[in-house]
Design an enzyme around this catalytic site. Structure first.
Site, short mmCIF file in Angstrom:
data_model
loop_
_atom_site.label_atom_id
_atom_site.label_comp_id
_atom_site.label_asym_id
_atom_site.label_seq_id
_atom_site.Cartn_x
_atom_site.Cartn_y
_atom_site.Cartn_z
N SER A 18 -16.24 69.67 37.09
CA SER A 18 -16.93 68.56 36.27
C SER A 18 -17.00 69.12 34.80
O SER A 18 -17.20 68.31 34.05
CB SER A 18 -18.33 68.39 36.90
OG SER A 18 -18.98 69.60 36.68
N ASP A 22 -21.40 75.26 37.35
CA ASP A 22 -21.22 75.60 38.90
C ASP A 22 -20.08 75.32 39.26
O ASP A 22 -19.52 76.35 40.32
CB ASP A 22 -22.16 74.56 39.63
CG ASP A 22 -23.76 75.06 39.54
OD1 ASP A 22 -24.10 75.93 39.19
OD2 ASP A 22 -24.72 73.84 39.46
N SER A 23 -19.30 73.99 39.03
CA SER A 23 -17.83 73.95 39.62
C SER A 23 -17.18 75.11 38.96
O SER A 23 -16.17 75.42 39.65
CB SER A 23 -17.45 72.49 39.20
OG SER A 23 -17.64 72.16 37.83
N LEU A 42 -12.12 64.90 37.21
CA LEU A 42 -11.96 63.48 37.46
C LEU A 42 -12.59 62.61 36.31
O LEU A 42 -13.94 62.68 35.89
CB LEU A 42 -13.24 63.07 38.78
CG LEU A 42 -12.50 63.87 39.82
CD1 LEU A 42 -13.53 63.36 41.14
CD2 LEU A 42 -11.33 63.83 40.48
N CYS A 111 -20.90 58.66 45.82
CA CYS A 111 -19.82 59.20 45.05
C CYS A 111 -19.22 60.53 46.04
O CYS A 111 -17.90 60.71 46.13
CB CYS A 111 -20.28 59.81 43.73
SG CYS A 111 -19.06 60.77 42.76
N CYS A 210 -25.34 60.01 36.58
CA CYS A 210 -24.11 60.18 35.38
C CYS A 210 -23.89 58.98 34.53
O CYS A 210 -23.42 59.24 33.33
CB CYS A 210 -22.83 60.97 35.97
SG CYS A 210 -22.12 59.63 37.29
#
EC number: 2.8.1.13
Length: 376
Positions: A18, A22-23, A42, A111, A210
């Site tokens: 993202s 974290d990702s 994405l 999502c 978001c």
């Protein structure tokens, strides 16, 4: 029967990045574990410049660049995939339609169900990947017989299994959550990112929804649905205030009510019911929010569906606590009864059932029962 977290074999992994810490750490851990990792960001907004205000929002050009820089440091290939139209159709429009119908949706669940573990996963599998990796805090535990189970994260304070409760067996079979099986604080995750040389180590977390960067859900809905003035009534039907659109409220809401007539007892009023049909919002005392049971539709199971009534714990909100329930599948609908009344339960929310730390499944709340009255 023995159990092990995640999978021991080397996988081709597509890491959803993202642009956050974290990702990025999840992708780094997957690569460090020996998997063949490719990063992907994405692009979910047709207008990415409008998706962030300060620390709010996500999916901006800045986030894409942060994700690319993290992938470069980790040493993995990186791509940007445009899923903006699919996101608009399956998440944003669904969100608007649910509020318009008087329900309270959770776009993060949608999502995960429709984008990360459907559109993204399907494309990943078609390209020969084995799994999709995300920065969610949850665990996939693999039993000795190969059965995969979704469990809460080792660190309960950061557990995100609730928003993953919509995953079915097929989706779960291709999910990888490298952050879920260690007890670490966010400061420790940031420290790990810094040790790895990831520039996102100090990047603020994104908050709220978001695609509503300023956090103004009512303003977002009013812009899409237009103002529709209506009445706020009490339990007797007497008009006590007005509103500019019933769609802008949720069950249990207290703030933002335009009430001109105070309650006889002087106590605060809360939203008890939302009626899109006549554009009215009903308010009343907190005690009137006590829910004893609910009916939920569209159940999705992480494993076999229950064959009879059972005792579970249930979670009703992403950051909510657990509550004891009995639940049974009746004619394709989930009937849930609470051991003790709970408040603030809204149609449209997800109820996620747990057996200990294991996610049993989830369903969308359709109606609730308060004392002798069912609310839809």
């Amino acid at each position: 029967m023995t159990e092990t977290p995640q999978r021991p074999r080397r996988l081709r992994v597509l890491a959803a990045m993202s642009g956050g810490v974290d990702s990025a750490v999840a992708a780094a851990r997957a690569a460090e574990a020996g998997h063949d990792v490719t990063g992907v960001h994405l692009a979910l907004s047709a207008n990415p410049q409008s998706f962030r205000t300060g620390a709010r929002g996500c999916c901006t050009i800045e986030d894409s660049r942060d994700a690319r820089r993290a992938a470069d440091v980790i040493g993995i290939p990186f791509y940007v995939w445009d899923l903006a139209e699919r996101f608009r159709e399956d998440v944003v429009e669904d969100f608007i339609a649910e509020y318009e119908a008087g329900r309270t949706p959770n776009p993060c669940l949608r999502c995960n169900e429709k984008i990360k573990f459907a559109a993204l996963l399907d494309k990943a599998l078609a390209l020969g990947f084995d799994a999709v990796c995300t920065g969610h805090y949850a665990q996939v535990i693999v039993r000795e017989d190969g059965t995969r189970e979704l469990h809460r994260a080792s660190d309960m304070a950061k557990d995100q299994s609730y928003v993953l409760g919509v995953l079915d067996d097929r989706q779960l079979a291709h999910a990888l959550f490298p952050l879920g099986d260690t007890v670490t604080t966010k400061d420790e995750i940031r420290a790990e990112a810094e040790r790895r040389g990831l520039a996102v180590a100090k990047k603020p977390d994104s908050h709220d929804i978001c695609f509503i960067a300023d956090g103004d859900t009512q303003g977002f809905l009013a812009n899409r649905l237009g103002k529709a003035e209506g009445d706020i009534v009490d339990e007797s039907g007497s008009v006590v205030g007005s509103h500019e659109g019933a769609y802008g409220f949720t069950i249990g809401q207290r703030k933002g009510l335009r009430i001109g007539t105070p309650a006889p007892d002087g106590k605060p009023r809360y939203v008890l019911d939302i009626s899109p049909v006549d554009n009215t919002v009903t308010v009343g005392p907190a005690a009137a929010l006590d829910v004893t049971a609910l009916t939920a539709i569209k159940p999705r199971w992480c494993g076999a569906a229950p064959t009879g009534p059972g005792t579970y714990t249930a979670q009703l909100r992403a950051h909510g606590g657990e509550t004891q329930v009995t639940a049974e599948l009746v004619d394709g609908e989930l009937q849930v009864t609470f051991a003790e009344p709970v408040r603030g339960v809204a149609p449209g929310q997800a109820v996620v059932l747990y057996d200990g730390t294991r996610v049993v499944g989830s369903a969308t709340i359709a109606t609730t029962t308060r004392t002798a009255t069912a609310v839809a």
